[in-house]
Design an enzyme around this catalytic site. Structure first.
Site, PDB file in Angstrom:
ATOM      1  N   ASP A 139      23.027  -1.936 -36.698  1.00 16.42           N
ATOM      2  CA  ASP A 139      22.947  -2.202 -38.133  1.00 16.42           C
ATOM      3  C   ASP A 139      23.306  -3.634 -38.533  1.00 16.42           C
ATOM      4  O   ASP A 139      22.535  -4.283 -39.251  1.00 16.42           O
ATOM      5  CB  ASP A 139      23.827  -1.198 -38.881  1.00 16.42           C
ATOM      6  N   ALA A 167      21.551  -0.567 -43.430  1.00 19.19           N
ATOM      7  CA  ALA A 167      20.242  -0.463 -42.762  1.00 19.19           C
ATOM      8  C   ALA A 167      20.067   0.924 -42.150  1.00 19.19           C
ATOM      9  O   ALA A 167      18.989   1.524 -42.230  1.00 19.19           O
ATOM     10  CB  ALA A 167      20.100  -1.544 -41.693  1.00 19.19           C
ATOM     11  N   ASP A 168      21.121   1.443 -41.537  1.00 19.26           N
ATOM     12  CA  ASP A 168      21.078   2.799 -40.986  1.00 19.26           C
ATOM     13  C   ASP A 168      20.870   3.830 -42.090  1.00 19.26           C
ATOM     14  O   ASP A 168      20.093   4.774 -41.946  1.00 19.26           O
ATOM     15  CB  ASP A 168      22.385   3.118 -40.256  1.00 19.26           C
ATOM     16  N   ILE A 169      21.604   3.667 -43.187  1.00 17.38           N
ATOM     17  CA  ILE A 169      21.554   4.656 -44.266  1.00 17.38           C
ATOM     18  C   ILE A 169      20.170   4.707 -44.904  1.00 17.38           C
ATOM     19  O   ILE A 169      19.608   5.786 -45.120  1.00 17.38           O
ATOM     20  CB  ILE A 169      22.638   4.349 -45.309  1.00 17.38           C
ATOM     21  N   SER A 172      17.737   6.319 -42.581  1.00 12.84           N
ATOM     22  CA  SER A 172      17.873   7.777 -42.515  1.00 12.84           C
ATOM     23  C   SER A 172      17.066   8.468 -43.608  1.00 12.84           C
ATOM     24  O   SER A 172      16.517   9.556 -43.403  1.00 12.84           O
ATOM     25  CB  SER A 172      19.355   8.177 -42.610  1.00 12.84           C
TER      26      SER A 172
END
Length: 394
Positions: A139, A167-169, A172
């Site tokens: 991330d 970025a991960d969130i 997702s």
């Protein structure tokens, strides 16, 4: 009431955050999400503190509404069992490095032979092609490379990452959305498909107005701290005690703010008539506003400005944020069962009148559902499970 994905089964091979949270969102909508890890585990998230009853709270945040099994995909027997599960499933989510599933003999083409309707979602830092396709990407690296860090932070300070794995969130959300879209398309065609999800793709696409400004005018946005590149007044202001965020995003809101601050004449001041005028005289305007705000406490100003229907809020720490009456009224926090005792989690933000979004059970411990899943789906008995465990297959 049936949940929208009640008849969908997901095999979640992913680790850390983007893939697991995407799978968790499908679980919130009723999918049977089965988390698959090798014996001994593979998710480094389990090692990140702080801990509650020995369980990582970071891990807890990404894995509600799942069952957990262990399966060694490097063994022939483990691969066979996995393919048997694929035959009875709808979705596979994985975030191994590009090429790993192919090396395991479990790439999309092989899974499709077993189940033509299977949907496979691969989540990687850079996608399956391009010059960086084989590289790992976490991330913060994605935040740096996407341009996000360059526009975040104080004007004279260093480039700064966002305080959560943004970025991960965001990825997702696209994982869940992409899979739901693929399920809908399968309803129409009967065919599954392969989804190539890249953190860099997602974060670049999320640069929104900053990217569009550059693409169409050549403007390279700069760090503005808590100010806005294009709008004024739209920033953090200090009061007599704590800072508050005020967003007067248009001329009408600015006039309402001017009245709330007991300076209605600002609304007709030639320097501040339009947003462009206010941006040109932003420094003067900010000084005027801060002089007024310094005369009262933040709680008083939030009440006054809120009554004027101008967006405003105090800067809360996480305790203050979670204890807000609004968060409580909306059911933002829930207590769920867990193998080690109850745990508190953030609830799904989805609020539908007829979709029955719910948390059925808390995040699983490693291999917690081995016997349940293998017996239910593959009719494997206790004696055979014991042998599989002894041979390090599960």
């Amino acid at each position: 009431m049936l949940q929208p994905l009640h008849d969908i089964r997901v095999l979640d091979l992913s680790r850390v955050y983007a893939g697991p949270v995407g799978a968790m969102t499908l679980g919130d909508m009723g999918a049977d999400v089965i988390r698959v890890e090798p014996p001994g585990g593979s998710d480094s998230l389990r090692e990140w503190g702080p801990f509650k009853n020995g369980e990582s709270t970071y891990y807890l945040s990404a894995n509600r509404n799942k069952r957990s099994i262990t399966l060694n995909l490097k063994t022939e027997e483990g691969k066979k069992l996995f393919l048997d599960l694929v035959e009875k499933s709808d979705v596979v989510i994985e975030n191994f490095k590009s090429g790993t599933m192919e090396k395991l003999g479990l790439n999309y083409e092989i899974l499709k032979e077993k189940n033509k309707g299977i949907i496979v979602c691969s989540v990687t830092g850079f996608g399956q092609n391009g010059p960086l396709g084989l590289l790992p990407g976490f991330d913060p690296v994605i935040q740096a490379m996407s341009g996000l860090m360059d526009v975040t932070g104080a004007p004279n300070g260093e480039a700064t990452k966002v305080g959560i794995p943004i970025a991960d969130i965001i990825t997702s959300v696209y994982v869940a959305l992409g899979i739901v879209a693929a399920i809908r398309q399968r309803d129409l065609t009967g065919e599954g498909q392969y989804i190539d999800m890249s953190l860099l793709d997602v974060q670049v696409s999320s640069m929104a107005n900053v990217a569009t400004a550059y693409l169409n005018t050549g403007m390279i946005s700069v760090r503005k701290g808590n100010q806005h590149n294009n709008v004024a007044p739209y920033q953090l202001f200090q009061t007599a005690d704590f800072p508050i965020m005020i967003c007067a995003g248009n001329d009408h809101l600015f006039r309402k703010l001017s009245h709330a601050l007991d300076h209605p004449e600002w609304g007709s001041d030639e320097r501040f008539l339009t947003n462009n005028d206010r941006k040109q005289h932003e420094e003067e305007l900010v000084d005027l506003i801060e002089e007024v705000l310094a005369t009262r406490m933040s709680s008083e100003w939030v009440e006054i400005i809120s009554k004027a229907k101008v967006p405003v809020g105090r800067v809360n720490n996480i305790q203050q944020a979670l204890e807000q009456d609004q968060v409580i009224a909306r059911g933002g926090i829930e207590t769920v069962p867990h193998a080690t005792g109850e745990v508190k989690l953030l609830a799904s933000p989805l609020r539908h009148s007829g979709l029955n979004i719910q948390t059925k059970f808390g995040p699983p411990t490693l291999g917690q559902h081995n016997q349940e899943v293998f017996e239910e789906l593959l009719r494997i008995g206790e004696e055979e499970l014991s042998a599989l465990s002894k041979n390090n297959v599960i």
